[in-house]
Design a protein around this motif. Structure first.
Motif, PDB file in Angstrom:
ATOM      1  N   GLY A 119      48.581  36.669  29.100  1.00 23.09           N
ATOM      2  CA  GLY A 119      47.806  35.767  28.261  1.00 23.09           C
ATOM      3  C   GLY A 119      47.691  34.258  28.860  1.00 23.09           C
ATOM      4  N   ALA A 120      49.057  33.911  29.127  1.00 23.26           N
ATOM      5  CA  ALA A 120      49.183  32.576  29.494  1.00 23.26           C
ATOM      6  C   ALA A 120      48.204  32.306  31.138  1.00 23.26           C
ATOM      7  N   LEU A 121      48.261  33.385  31.652  1.00 24.25           N
ATOM      8  CA  LEU A 121      47.497  33.211  33.197  1.00 24.25           C
ATOM      9  C   LEU A 121      46.032  32.952  32.482  1.00 24.25           C
ATOM     10  N   ALA A 122      45.740  34.131  31.701  1.00 24.03           N
ATOM     11  CA  ALA A 122      44.221  34.013  31.319  1.00 24.03           C
ATOM     12  C   ALA A 122      43.710  32.775  31.075  1.00 24.03           C
ATOM     13  N   GLU A 123      44.348  32.210  30.159  1.00 22.36           N
ATOM     14  CA  GLU A 123      44.267  30.972  29.685  1.00 22.36           C
ATOM     15  C   GLU A 123      44.140  29.855  30.507  1.00 22.36           C
ATOM     16  N   ALA A 124      44.962  30.022  31.655  1.00 22.12           N
ATOM     17  CA  ALA A 124      45.201  28.781  32.530  1.00 22.12           C
ATOM     18  C   ALA A 124      43.821  29.111  33.468  1.00 22.12           C
ATOM     19  N   LEU A 125      43.506  30.102  33.801  1.00 21.24           N
ATOM     20  CA  LEU A 125      42.387  30.545  34.803  1.00 21.24           C
ATOM     21  C   LEU A 125      41.080  30.464  34.144  1.00 21.24           C
ATOM     22  N   ALA A 126      41.156  30.377  32.869  1.00 17.71           N
ATOM     23  CA  ALA A 126      39.875  30.525  32.009  1.00 17.71           C
ATOM     24  C   ALA A 126      38.985  32.032  32.221  1.00 17.71           C
ATOM     25  N   VAL A 127      39.750  32.932  31.993  1.00 20.05           N
ATOM     26  CA  VAL A 127      39.386  34.213  32.323  1.00 20.05           C
ATOM     27  C   VAL A 127      40.091  35.103  31.055  1.00 20.05           C
ATOM     28  N   VAL A 128      39.213  36.208  30.884  1.00 15.65           N
ATOM     29  CA  VAL A 128      39.547  36.878  29.846  1.00 15.65           C
ATOM     30  C   VAL A 128      40.638  37.837  29.999  1.00 15.65           C
ATOM     31  N   PRO A 129      41.514  38.181  29.297  1.00 16.59           N
ATOM     32  CA  PRO A 129      42.917  38.814  29.654  1.00 16.59           C
ATOM     33  C   PRO A 129      42.814  39.989  30.630  1.00 16.59           C
ATOM     34  N   GLY A 130      41.525  40.921  30.224  1.00 11.31           N
ATOM     35  CA  GLY A 130      41.409  42.262  30.929  1.00 11.31           C
ATOM     36  C   GLY A 130      41.155  41.779  32.481  1.00 11.31           C
ATOM     37  N   THR A 131      40.546  40.706  32.981  1.00 13.34           N
ATOM     38  CA  THR A 131      40.396  40.346  34.087  1.00 13.34           C
ATOM     39  C   THR A 131      41.591  40.260  34.753  1.00 13.34           C
ATOM     40  N   VAL A 132      42.583  39.411  34.081  1.00  6.18           N
ATOM     41  CA  VAL A 132      43.834  39.205  34.739  1.00  6.18           C
ATOM     42  C   VAL A 132      44.470  40.408  35.109  1.00  6.18           C
TER      43      VAL A 132
END
Lengths: 220, 220
Positions: free
Chosen positions: B27-40
DNA sequence: CTCCTTACTTTGATTAGTCAAAATAAACGT
DNA sequence: ACGTTTATTTTGACTAATCAAAGTAAGGAG
């Protein structure tokens, strides 16, 4: 915003049309971009839709004013970055083209302007290639080359029109850098050989093809 | 070669793990990268295959030594570019993060080294963030902040850990730049307010959240 | 005029990166 | 222990850019 792929297509169209008027062939573009011709057709149709080019099917492609504007901006970035790499970072002549290829798509117009100021608004890059002005003016003067000039007249080297590392290295090792003085002592169409001589140097033989990549002017 | 997307994933993992040991949440990564969690999730699995990360399903992700190496190199590029933009091109403090975001993926290791030399091998960027060494050493010292320090003790500002233009502008306008001397005159947990005062200045109120982004040391 | 060559275009498939939305698992409160 | 919330994963679909290979047009050579 144009992707860096789009920027590359437009830049190469500009370079291949030497000024921007003639049609560029799809094949030449494919060659320059290291891509198969089918890819170029697809991409060019997309660029036509976005108003960057005019596509004449089975004939070629030409930049629109909008496309030309983008292309000139990319070329300006490329050449100013080359200046920076050589003049400020003291990098090797022959290596900077590859570097600039990446950087030209990553620097903003803001950085571009400041780089331009830092370098003192240069008019050509280290290879002698003219740098488009902020307003999009590009010196398109047609120069003679070592393959076309008058024999025995004193000349000044203006520009090297081949960015490959090998050729630039050769040019550098033989002191044929932009600004240097030379003259052609002999030209033999049959053998395809040109002999050039620096004011204080030994004669140097090069092929017509190579000589044609070295642009010159009558000495001052 | 890692694409710039991959470089960004790895860089943000490094930043989010503050040194590199703990698991980073998807989740934190998704937030930081401005991407949805599934993508991460998808991307992280690919990065695990290429040996850059270790993925603990439903728990998080951690850099492998190989991934960390790449991430540190990108971070080094980012921060050295920021130094260059501020110190050489005299660009605005608050704007350089965005610029560096692009350039960090475009500059070669060769250019990086020369930039580093040109700048005199700086240890921190203009925001005080430590620059990883060529060998991949990153100063991970834990500093106190204006939100945690002792009241009334003289302090020196070391680092600003929020790269957003608004915050940096605020910091700049109130003279809280790295290197400056301050002290905290009051801290009220209930109201969530911290009052700071420069040696020769009027008291300045800021929230605990804001104060926590300003890292300090006891004055020399 | 017909055939051939060559350049160009089309078609179908692939890869990287992404999203929306449904499925699942773990954690949490009562 | 049960149901609910929340984070994560899966699935199916989409875009940009590409290639291989098959199809098509246009310009010579005879």
């Amino acid at each position: 915003m144009a992707t860096s792929t789009v920027e590359n297509y437009l830049k190469h169209m500009l370079l291949l049309s030497e000024g921007g008027e003639e049609l560029v062939s799809m094949g030449a573009l494919a060659e320059a971009l290291a891509v198969v011709p089918g890819t170029v057709t697809t991409m060019v149709k997309a660029l036509a839709d976005s108003g960057h080019v005019e596509h004449r099917p089975r004939q070629g492609v030409r930049l629109t004013p909008a496309g030309r504007r983008v292309a000139l901006n990319v070329l300006r970035k490329h050449r100013l970055v080359e200046c920076f790499l050589v003049n400020v970072l003291k990098m090797d002549w022959a290596a900077v083209d590859t570097e600039a290829e990446q950087l030209e798509h990553a620097i903003s117009d803001e950085v571009l302007d400041r780089l331009d100021a830092l370098l003192g608004h240069p008019e050509t890059d280290p290879h002698g290639d003219p740098i488009p002005s902020r307003q999009g003016k590009l010196d398109s003067q047609v120069y003679a080359t070592l393959a076309t000039c008058v024999v025995e007249k004193p000349l000044r080297i203006i520009r090297i029109t081949d960015q490959s590392a090998e050729f630039l290295l050769f040019v550098e090792q033989n002191g044929l850098l932009p600004g240097e003085s030379v003259r052609v002592t002999e030209r033999n169409l049959a053998s395809g050989l040109v002999t050039a001589k620096k004011t204080a140097g030994r004669p140097l033989a090069l092929s017509l093809a190579a000589a044609g990549k070295i642009l010159i002017q009558p000495a001052r």
